[in-house]
Motif scaffolding. Structure first.
Motif, PDB file in Angstrom:
ATOM      1  N   SER A 212      -2.003  -1.950  15.506  1.00  0.00           N
ATOM      2  CA  SER A 212      -1.202  -2.889  14.800  1.00  0.00           C
ATOM      3  C   SER A 212      -2.198  -3.556  13.854  1.00  0.00           C
ATOM      4  CB  SER A 212      -0.227  -3.820  15.800  1.00  0.00           C
ATOM      5  OG  SER A 212      -1.229  -4.597  16.443  1.00  0.00           O
ATOM      6  N   GLN A 216      -2.081  -3.821   8.189  1.00  0.00           N
ATOM      7  CA  GLN A 216      -2.075  -4.554   7.064  1.00  0.00           C
ATOM      8  C   GLN A 216      -3.156  -4.303   5.904  1.00  0.00           C
ATOM      9  OE1 GLN A 216      -3.795  -8.837   8.195  1.00  0.00           O
ATOM     10  NE2 GLN A 216      -4.201  -7.758  10.035  1.00  0.00           N
ATOM     11  N   GLY A 309      -4.274  -3.625   0.740  1.00  0.00           N
ATOM     12  CA  GLY A 309      -3.393  -2.705   1.690  1.00  0.00           C
ATOM     13  C   GLY A 309      -3.651  -1.591   2.449  1.00  0.00           C
TER      14      GLY A 309
END
Length: 364
Positions: A212, A216, A309
């Protein structure tokens, strides 16, 4: 049961209690492991165990060689049954363990501390939920055991044989069945179920999904190449196992939808380049970077920030990162780095065995 420093486990002792479904008694096991190195005679380990006080003629002392991947241990186990009134009563557990401990454990020393002193520092680590299934596959009578800790699972397939020669033959056959027919990776080097479970129980942060963080972007993902044939020569190609590792690496990153900067960067050395190409097989997905095999050049790459990103994948070689790593960087081992910019350095965020970790939540 162990201390916060895992004194028992680090000394190759495992103290474990198991409660089976619909049973009112706990099976308490004291297991001592002796590392069984390549070329070593089993009789030598048995003689060493006798010197430490183990009675190998004792019918309550179960003896076996545990063969896990390329690693072997000579194991001696003692098992007793006991009723525990309260499963979370630490004093009761300590009393039961002290009362039933085998003599050689009671007389052992850890520096200035003896077994009784160590017990005062122990705590209950768990729970670990286990499911075990028995059946037949490809002519083998075997069992499949699944341990689950805090939502993470590990699977062990076991077959039992009498005699080292029979065990070695069955081990090779089973490894081939898993790797070639089922495209499954055998257990990785120096991994044990107990060690895996204790690691999660000792480090709550490892219970979280490690992938996780990468969604980002903004990180450099440094991978050591997959397992090669032979040693570490520049011309060494990947082994059959290494090819499977490399392909699975690519599958994991795609499956987890990790945003990656393309092309990924690879060392030009064959074993690293082959790893990268197998993981990212599409044209234009891999680019060689001559800086990666050089320590000075590698530092420059590690400091470079990826595109916004995304995460930059680097496939290179064994590296200690100035001895900042807490664990050995095995093949396909991952180090997650946060680059700070040119000549600003980087921060190590996490070290991860991505193949082991991904097996738990693969496809979730």
């Amino acid at each position: 049961m162990d201390t916060p420093e895992l004194d028992f486990f680090r000394d190759n002792w495992i103290l474990r209690a198991r409660l089976k479904l619909n049973k009112d008694q706990w099976e308490i096991t004291y297991k001592k492991r002796f590392n069984f190195s390549e070329g070593q005679e089993l009789q030598h380990l048995m003689d060493h165990a006798k010197e430490l006080g183990f009675d190998l003629e004792d019918p309550t002392c179960k003896q076996e060689v545990d063969w896990s991947g390329a690693d072997r241990t000579f194991d001696l186990s003692y098992e007793v049954k006991a009723k525990i009134v309260q499963a979370d009563n630490l004093d009761e557990w300590r009393g039961i363990l002290d009362e039933n401990a085998p003599p050689m454990l009671k007389t052992q020393k850890w520096g200035e501390r003896d077994f009784s002193a160590i017990l005062t520092e122990t705590r209950v680590l768990g729970p670990i939920t286990a499911h075990k299934y028995k059946g037949q596959w490809s002519g083998f009578q075997e069992s499949v055991e699944i341990w689950t800790v805090a939502g993470n699972s590990i699977v062990e397939i076991s077959i039992e044989e009498t005699g080292l020669e029979a065990a070695e033959s069955s081990h090779r056959t089973m490894e081939s069945l898993l790797l070639v027919q089922q495209k499954l990776l055998t257990i990785q080097h120096k991994i044990s179920k107990t060690g895996w479970a204790l690691d999660i129980l000792q480090h709550p942060a490892k219970r979280e999904d490690p992938f996780s963080l990468l969604l980002q972007g903004g990180f450099n993902l440094y991978f050591r190449h997959a397992r090669p044939v032979g040693g570490s020569g520049d011309e060494d190609h990947l082994s059959e196992l290494g090819e499977v590792q490399a392909r699975q690496l690519g599958e994991i990153l795609r499956n987890k939808k990790i945003p990656l900067q393309i092309p990924v960067l690879s060392s030009p050395v064959i074993r690293a380049l082959q790893t990268a190409v197998l993981a990212f097989p599409n044209e234009g997905e891999v680019k060689t970077d001559e800086r990666l095999p050089r320590v000075d050049g590698l530092l420059q790459v590690l400091e470079e920030k990826p595109e916004l990103g995304t995460n930059q994948v680097l496939v290179a070689h064994y590296h200690t990162f100035k001895n900042q790593l807490q664990e050995f960087l095995d093949h396909i081992g991952l180090v997650i780095l946060q680059p700070l910019g040119a000549e600003q350095g980087y921060r190590i965020i996490r070290q991860l065995d991505i193949l082991q970790t991904s097996l738990v939540k693969y496809g979730s």
